[in-house]
Design a protein around this motif. Structure first.
Motif, PDB file in Angstrom:
ATOM      1  N   TYR A   1      71.110  56.102  66.918  1.00  0.00           N
ATOM      2  CA  TYR A   1      70.407  55.449  65.810  1.00  0.00           C
ATOM      3  C   TYR A   1      69.243  56.299  65.309  1.00  0.00           C
ATOM      4  O   TYR A   1      68.971  56.346  64.101  1.00  0.00           O
ATOM      5  N   GLN A   2      68.573  56.978  66.210  1.00  0.00           N
ATOM      6  CA  GLN A   2      67.484  57.846  65.786  1.00  0.00           C
ATOM      7  C   GLN A   2      68.028  58.975  64.910  1.00  0.00           C
ATOM      8  O   GLN A   2      67.446  59.327  63.897  1.00  0.00           O
ATOM      9  N   TYR A   3      69.187  59.514  65.288  1.00  0.00           N
ATOM     10  CA  TYR A   3      69.839  60.572  64.512  1.00  0.00           C
ATOM     11  C   TYR A   3      70.187  60.071  63.111  1.00  0.00           C
ATOM     12  O   TYR A   3      69.932  60.756  62.114  1.00  0.00           O
ATOM     13  N   LEU A   4      70.744  58.870  63.034  1.00  0.00           N
ATOM     14  CA  LEU A   4      71.073  58.298  61.732  1.00  0.00           C
ATOM     15  C   LEU A   4      69.832  58.074  60.883  1.00  0.00           C
ATOM     16  O   LEU A   4      69.860  58.263  59.666  1.00  0.00           O
ATOM     17  N   SER A   5      68.746  57.691  61.519  1.00  0.00           N
ATOM     18  CA  SER A   5      67.515  57.415  60.764  1.00  0.00           C
ATOM     19  C   SER A   5      66.973  58.663  60.083  1.00  0.00           C
ATOM     20  O   SER A   5      66.249  58.570  59.095  1.00  0.00           O
ATOM     21  N   GLU A   6      67.350  59.820  60.589  1.00  0.00           N
ATOM     22  CA  GLU A   6      66.869  61.074  60.006  1.00  0.00           C
ATOM     23  C   GLU A   6      67.730  61.554  58.835  1.00  0.00           C
ATOM     24  O   GLU A   6      67.368  62.497  58.149  1.00  0.00           O
ATOM     25  N   LYS A   7      68.862  60.890  58.623  1.00  0.00           N
ATOM     26  CA  LYS A   7      69.714  61.229  57.481  1.00  0.00           C
ATOM     27  C   LYS A   7      69.041  60.739  56.205  1.00  0.00           C
ATOM     28  O   LYS A   7      68.366  59.713  56.207  1.00  0.00           O
ATOM     29  N   ASN A   8      69.250  61.467  55.107  1.00  0.00           N
ATOM     30  CA  ASN A   8      68.620  61.027  53.861  1.00  0.00           C
ATOM     31  C   ASN A   8      69.363  59.825  53.282  1.00  0.00           C
ATOM     32  O   ASN A   8      70.521  59.568  53.619  1.00  0.00           O
ATOM     33  N   ASP A   9      68.668  59.099  52.432  1.00  0.00           N
ATOM     34  CA  ASP A   9      69.207  57.860  51.877  1.00  0.00           C
ATOM     35  C   ASP A   9      70.482  58.089  51.075  1.00  0.00           C
ATOM     36  O   ASP A   9      71.389  57.256  51.097  1.00  0.00           O
ATOM     37  N   THR A  10      70.565  59.208  50.378  1.00  0.00           N
ATOM     38  CA  THR A  10      71.755  59.511  49.583  1.00  0.00           C
ATOM     39  C   THR A  10      72.977  59.622  50.480  1.00  0.00           C
ATOM     40  O   THR A  10      74.028  59.035  50.202  1.00  0.00           O
ATOM     41  N   PHE A  11      72.849  60.377  51.575  1.00  0.00           N
ATOM     42  CA  PHE A  11      73.959  60.530  52.519  1.00  0.00           C
ATOM     43  C   PHE A  11      74.374  59.176  53.086  1.00  0.00           C
ATOM     44  O   PHE A  11      75.562  58.852  53.136  1.00  0.00           O
ATOM     45  N   LEU A  12      73.394  58.404  53.502  1.00  0.00           N
ATOM     46  CA  LEU A  12      73.698  57.098  54.083  1.00  0.00           C
ATOM     47  C   LEU A  12      74.386  56.191  53.065  1.00  0.00           C
ATOM     48  O   LEU A  12      75.403  55.559  53.369  1.00  0.00           O
ATOM     49  N   THR A  13      73.859  56.134  51.858  1.00  0.00           N
ATOM     50  CA  THR A  13      74.440  55.287  50.822  1.00  0.00           C
ATOM     51  C   THR A  13      75.864  55.712  50.493  1.00  0.00           C
ATOM     52  O   THR A  13      76.761  54.871  50.364  1.00  0.00           O
ATOM     53  N   GLN A  14      76.081  57.016  50.379  1.00  0.00           N
ATOM     54  CA  GLN A  14      77.423  57.525  50.077  1.00  0.00           C
ATOM     55  C   GLN A  14      78.423  57.159  51.167  1.00  0.00           C
ATOM     56  O   GLN A  14      79.627  57.109  50.917  1.00  0.00           O
TER      57      GLN A  14
END
Length: 128
Positions: A86-99
């Protein structure tokens, strides 16, 4: 609260949750989370790095399902692997996560559920 303030607030809560869980699981004050790719954490014999690679390929939900489907919530090392995920995912940018059909809010929700299911439900109260 505007959108940027809300994102910053969520990130602060995520960082605090990661820090608290890591400290509790490792039994010492935890200042920063180690580089996830250099860890030796496993979940039911599956290397955490494989799940991180799935997330990098945009298969975040599949990686999360694989992680949580195997997780022994009573095994501190496995719970720590989930915290690092989860910490790793939190460091992803919002664009990547949204996509990839994910969000910072889902990261925080995942951490909260992890705390509850692993017996640290009381810790969620201090995150607000």
């Amino acid at each position: 609260m505007n959108f940027e303030d809300e994102k910053d607030y969520i990130m602060r809560i995520i960082k605090e949750a990661v820090s608290v869980m890591a400290s509790v699981l490792l039994g010492k004050k935890y200042v920063s989370v180690e580089e996830q790719r250099q860890n030796h954490y496993e979940v039911s014999g599956k290397d955490l790095n494989g799940l991180l690679e799935m997330a990098d390929r945009g298969k975040i939900n599949e990686a999360e399902n694989a992680l949580l489907g195997r997780l022994d919530y009573h095994n501190k090392q496995e719970v720590m692997a989930a915290v690092l995920f989860y910490q790793y995912l939190s460091e992803k940018n919002d664009t990547f996560l949204t996509q990839n059909n994910y969000s910072k809010e889902e990261v925080l929700d995942g951490l909260k559920q992890l705390m509850k299911k692993s017996g640290y439900e009381d810790l969620t109260d201090m995150l607000y």
